[in-house]
Design a protein around this motif. Structure first.
Motif, PDB file in Angstrom:
ATOM      1  N   UNK A 183     -10.521  -9.110  -7.881  1.00 58.86           N
ATOM      2  CA  UNK A 183     -10.446  -9.858  -9.156  1.00 58.86           C
ATOM      3  C   UNK A 183     -10.492  -8.936 -10.379  1.00 58.86           C
ATOM      4  N   UNK A 184      -9.753  -7.842 -10.258  1.00 57.26           N
ATOM      5  CA  UNK A 184      -9.818  -6.849 -11.341  1.00 57.26           C
ATOM      6  C   UNK A 184      -8.452  -6.613 -11.963  1.00 57.26           C
ATOM      7  N   UNK A 185      -7.644  -7.636 -12.003  1.00 64.38           N
ATOM      8  CA  UNK A 185      -6.284  -7.485 -12.524  1.00 64.38           C
ATOM      9  C   UNK A 185      -5.320  -7.974 -11.462  1.00 64.38           C
ATOM     10  N   UNK A 186      -4.064  -8.214 -11.873  1.00 63.73           N
ATOM     11  CA  UNK A 186      -3.095  -8.755 -10.921  1.00 63.73           C
ATOM     12  C   UNK A 186      -2.110  -7.698 -10.476  1.00 63.73           C
ATOM     13  N   UNK A 187      -1.916  -7.599  -9.152  1.00 64.46           N
ATOM     14  CA  UNK A 187      -0.959  -6.649  -8.590  1.00 64.46           C
ATOM     15  C   UNK A 187       0.452  -7.177  -8.812  1.00 64.46           C
ATOM     16  N   UNK A 188       1.289  -6.330  -9.388  1.00 65.62           N
ATOM     17  CA  UNK A 188       2.677  -6.733  -9.630  1.00 65.62           C
ATOM     18  C   UNK A 188       3.506  -6.364  -8.402  1.00 65.62           C
ATOM     19  N   UNK A 189       4.330  -7.279  -7.933  1.00 63.71           N
ATOM     20  CA  UNK A 189       5.238  -6.959  -6.826  1.00 63.71           C
ATOM     21  C   UNK A 189       6.349  -6.083  -7.398  1.00 63.71           C
ATOM     22  N   UNK A 190       5.978  -4.819  -7.624  1.00 65.52           N
ATOM     23  CA  UNK A 190       6.858  -3.909  -8.369  1.00 65.52           C
ATOM     24  C   UNK A 190       8.033  -3.413  -7.553  1.00 65.52           C
ATOM     25  N   UNK A 191       8.067  -3.737  -6.265  1.00 64.03           N
ATOM     26  CA  UNK A 191       9.271  -3.424  -5.491  1.00 64.03           C
ATOM     27  C   UNK A 191      10.392  -4.404  -5.840  1.00 64.03           C
ATOM     28  N   UNK A 192      10.040  -5.488  -6.558  1.00 65.91           N
ATOM     29  CA  UNK A 192      11.046  -6.455  -7.009  1.00 65.91           C
ATOM     30  C   UNK A 192      11.148  -6.529  -8.535  1.00 65.91           C
ATOM     31  N   UNK A 211       0.826  -1.212   0.000  1.00 70.55           N
ATOM     32  CA  UNK A 211       0.000   0.000   0.000  1.00 70.55           C
ATOM     33  C   UNK A 211       0.859   1.261   0.000  1.00 70.55           C
ATOM     34  N   UNK A 212       2.094   1.174  -0.477  1.00 69.15           N
ATOM     35  CA  UNK A 212       2.997   2.330  -0.470  1.00 69.15           C
ATOM     36  C   UNK A 212       2.459   3.440  -1.379  1.00 69.15           C
ATOM     37  N   UNK A 213       2.874   4.667  -1.112  1.00 74.64           N
ATOM     38  CA  UNK A 213       2.482   5.764  -2.008  1.00 74.64           C
ATOM     39  C   UNK A 213       3.334   5.662  -3.276  1.00 74.64           C
ATOM     40  N   UNK A 214       2.875   6.240  -4.370  1.00 73.44           N
ATOM     41  CA  UNK A 214       3.669   6.186  -5.608  1.00 73.44           C
ATOM     42  C   UNK A 214       5.072   6.768  -5.395  1.00 73.44           C
ATOM     43  N   UNK A 215       5.156   7.808  -4.590  1.00 74.86           N
ATOM     44  CA  UNK A 215       6.455   8.431  -4.347  1.00 74.86           C
ATOM     45  C   UNK A 215       7.399   7.454  -3.643  1.00 74.86           C
ATOM     46  N   UNK A 216       6.874   6.806  -2.592  1.00 72.41           N
ATOM     47  CA  UNK A 216       7.696   5.836  -1.852  1.00 72.41           C
ATOM     48  C   UNK A 216       8.154   4.704  -2.768  1.00 72.41           C
ATOM     49  N   UNK A 217       7.235   4.212  -3.573  1.00 69.23           N
ATOM     50  CA  UNK A 217       7.556   3.082  -4.450  1.00 69.23           C
ATOM     51  C   UNK A 217       8.619   3.474  -5.466  1.00 69.23           C
ATOM     52  N   UNK A 218       8.462   4.654  -6.064  1.00 70.45           N
ATOM     53  CA  UNK A 218       9.444   5.067  -7.077  1.00 70.45           C
ATOM     54  C   UNK A 218      10.828   5.282  -6.485  1.00 70.45           C
ATOM     55  N   UNK A 219      10.854   5.809  -5.273  1.00 71.61           N
ATOM     56  CA  UNK A 219      12.148   6.040  -4.622  1.00 71.61           C
ATOM     57  C   UNK A 219      12.844   4.695  -4.390  1.00 71.61           C
ATOM     58  N   UNK A 220      12.065   3.739  -3.909  1.00 73.18           N
ATOM     59  CA  UNK A 220      12.627   2.410  -3.642  1.00 73.18           C
ATOM     60  C   UNK A 220      13.090   1.749  -4.941  1.00 73.18           C
ATOM     61  N   UNK A 222      14.867  -6.035  -9.912  1.00 72.68           N
ATOM     62  CA  UNK A 222      15.706  -5.049  -9.221  1.00 72.68           C
ATOM     63  C   UNK A 222      16.190  -5.516  -7.850  1.00 72.68           C
ATOM     64  N   UNK A 223      15.884  -6.759  -7.498  1.00 65.67           N
ATOM     65  CA  UNK A 223      16.419  -7.265  -6.226  1.00 65.67           C
ATOM     66  C   UNK A 223      17.099  -8.615  -6.396  1.00 65.67           C
TER      67      UNK A 223
END
Lengths: 434, 143
Positions: free
Chosen positions: A253-262, A11-20, A289-290
């Motif tokens: 069930x509306x699409x798949x969440x990507x573990x985009x931190x990885x 549930x990170x904010x877009x800013x937090x996710x992009x920084x990571x 990226x990990x």
């Protein structure tokens, strides 16, 4: 039971996710440049230095990696750590060519468990569940991938693997399996076998299923949910990137969440390589990226998908990929028209009384492409008169034509005559290929 | 007065009829009469047997698409014009025949015709009222 496995990330904010992502991306690019001669050569050829990659916005400066690169460097040419650090190998089945091999460090395995744990949690699973893993165990990533993730969440894990369907059902009933992990076609096969064995779904404790490793339609989902009395969740992955768990579905069930931190996703135009905006359909590309052992950079998956950003109704902010509409290499070009088997499946299931067991036979007769759709006759379809059966064939023919824009010959076949692999369903026989 | 007929979906491939009839034989199902409606790709095999319920179970167990349909069986004298009388009755009463097939008796001079019509019960009534002999299922099964 917790709703999220890792709330601060999911549930990170877009800013937090992009920084990571930016931090992890720049580190990974530096590492592969130093440790993998193949990547260094490609980056040098493209005039990109590791210091050019400072944030996610710089990603498009990097060259793509394609499956052929994996074959050219087979077996260990793209590994970024010494083999002494590698604790596990998996290999792709090689159904679309020569096999490829991928490796994991101890930490990579931990990441894999983490992303699967997110998927299981999103499907309502936890330590009180009995997770029945009917993916193949072995070099295929499905079985062991789900297995380790299931143990990670503390569930009672049942490593059934594939095959011996009657025994699977006995185990399901006697051991009290609550979550089934398999390919969607195997889930349907299980449902049929259940019916044949005279076991009612109420005798099972199943509540959910996590299905992946092959494309499936919404109609097929509805059928699985109805026949097994469960909620069916999609899961996505590919061995090159990690295995299952790269993306997972939540209760919405509306699409798949990507573990985009990885894994950072991009959508590109498959012809030009140009990056496309969110919401536009194109080829899915991932950058790890990990990962330590086998970190692919801008890997072209050949899966066709759409990305959707924003907060989901489940609360997660992880970017969503809408169900792959097929693969660029699954796509058939028949009489110049692009056809995905999944489109035909949708048509068949939308008619209500047709069975989901079909096979497409594509051939070329006198330089003309022909499409024949073989469909197993279902009890609901069969009637005593030729007239009725021919009417049904005509209804299917008209529905297919209006969806695809090309004519198809419909051939009804006897029940259970189309090969049921216990893994992936064979949907297409293209006789045009040499 | 209605007889149960088995209808089996059969693909047009070598060996299908052989395996169906073999399966029935192995399970002591005796075939009284049969016919096949064929198209280019598939056929419907229609069977009158001594034990339709058992045959249904055996065929379903072997994954065939099979269904039971009610038909009527009439007995007519095996001589020129014998069938014409029955057809005339149906025609005069506005009953159209979906399909029919015939077989002859082993013992006397009777021919039997299996008829599939839209409304079997009505057709059975009309035929009987006009003096056409209808066979019961028991008569067929014990034949």
């Amino acid at each position: 039971m917790p709703k999220y496995w890792n709330e601060s990330i999911e549930c990170a904010t877009p800013y937090e996710m992009q920084a990571l992502q930016s931090f992890r991306l720049s580190q990974t690019v530096r590492r592969v440049y130093e440790n993998v001669p193949y990547y260094r050569k490609r980056m040098d050829e493209n005039g990109v230095k590791p210091e050019d990659i400072k944030s996610v916005a710089d990603l498009s400066k990097l060259p793509f990696t394609v499956k052929q690169d994996l074959r050219d460097t087979y077996p260990y040419g793209l590994f970024a750590v010494p083999m002494s650090e590698v604790v596990r190998l998996h290999a792709s089945s090689g159904t679309t060519g020569k096999q490829i091999v991928v490796g994991y460090t101890e930490n990579d395995i931990e990441i894999w468990k983490e992303v699967i744990a997110r998927a299981i949690t999103a499907a309502g699973g936890g330590k009180d569940d009995f997770i029945h893993v009917s993916y193949g165990y072995g070099l295929f990533t499905g079985g062991l991938g789900l297995h380790y993730g299931a143990e990670k969440v503390g569930a009672t894990t049942i490593p059934v693997s594939v095959g011996n369907t009657a025994r699977q059902i006995t185990i399901m009933r006697d051991f009290g399996s609550t979550i089934l992990c398999s390919t969607p076609s195997y889930a349907l096969y299980l449902a049929e076998t259940l019916k044949e064995m005279g076991v009612d779904k109420s005798e099972l404790k199943l509540k959910a299923g996590i299905f992946g490793a092959e494309p499936w339609s919404e109609e097929m989902r509805a059928e699985i949910q109805e026949k097994l009395g469960i909620k069916a969740y999609d899961i996505y992955g590919l061995s090159e990137i990690m295995g299952p768990g790269v993306a997972f579905e939540c209760e919405d069930q509306s699409g798949m969440h990507i573990s985009e931190d990885h894994f950072i996703p991009e959508i590109i135009d498959p012809d030009t390589g140009e990056v496309l905006p969110d919401g536009v359909q194109g080829e899915l590309v991932f950058t790890c990226i990990t990962k330590e052992a086998f970190p692919l950079i801008r890997y072209r998956t050949r899966d066709i998908a759409v990305l959707e950003r924003g907060q989901c109704r489940c609360g997660r902010t992880l970017v969503k990929m809408l169900k792959p509409r097929g693969r660029t290499d699954d796509m058939l070009i028949i009489k110049g028209v692009n056809v995905f088997p999944s489109q035909i499946e949708s048509v068949l299931l939308s008619l209500g009384n047709t069975s989901p067991h079909y096979q497409l036979i594509v051939d070329r007769v006198n330089n003309n492409d022909t499409l024949e759709i073989q469909i197993e006759i279902s009890p609901e379809m069969f009637s005593d008169t030729v007239k009725n059966l021919e009417e049904q064939e005509n209804i299917i023919k008209a529905a297919v034509e209006s969806t695809l824009g090309i004519a198809a010959k419909i051939r009804l076949v006897e029940p259970k005559t189309i090969a049921r692999s216990e893994g992936k369903a064979v949907r297409v026989i293209d006789k045009r290929k040499k | 007065m209605l007889i149960k007929q088995l209808s089996v979906f059969v693909e047009n491939r070598p060996g299908r009829l052989s395996s169906i009839t073999k399966l029935l034989g192995e399970n002591d199902v005796d075939i009284r009469a049969l016919s096949i409606a064929d198209t280019r790709d598939f056929g419907i095999l229609r069977l009158i047997v001594n034990n339709p319920d058992k045959a249904l179970e055996v065929l379903k167990g072997a994954d065939y698409s099979v269904t039971l349909t009610n038909v009527i069986a009439i007995g007519i004298e095996d001589k020129p014009g014998g069938l014409a009388k029955a057809m005339e009755v149906l025609y005069q009463n506005g009953i159209s025949v979906e399909y029919m097939y015939a077989f002859i008796s082993k013992t006397d001079n009777t021919a039997f015709v299996i008829l599939r019509v839209e409304n079997s019960e009505n057709a059975a009534d009309v035929l009987q009222k006009n003096g056409i002999k209808l066979l019961t299922s028991e008569e067929i099964y014990k034949m």
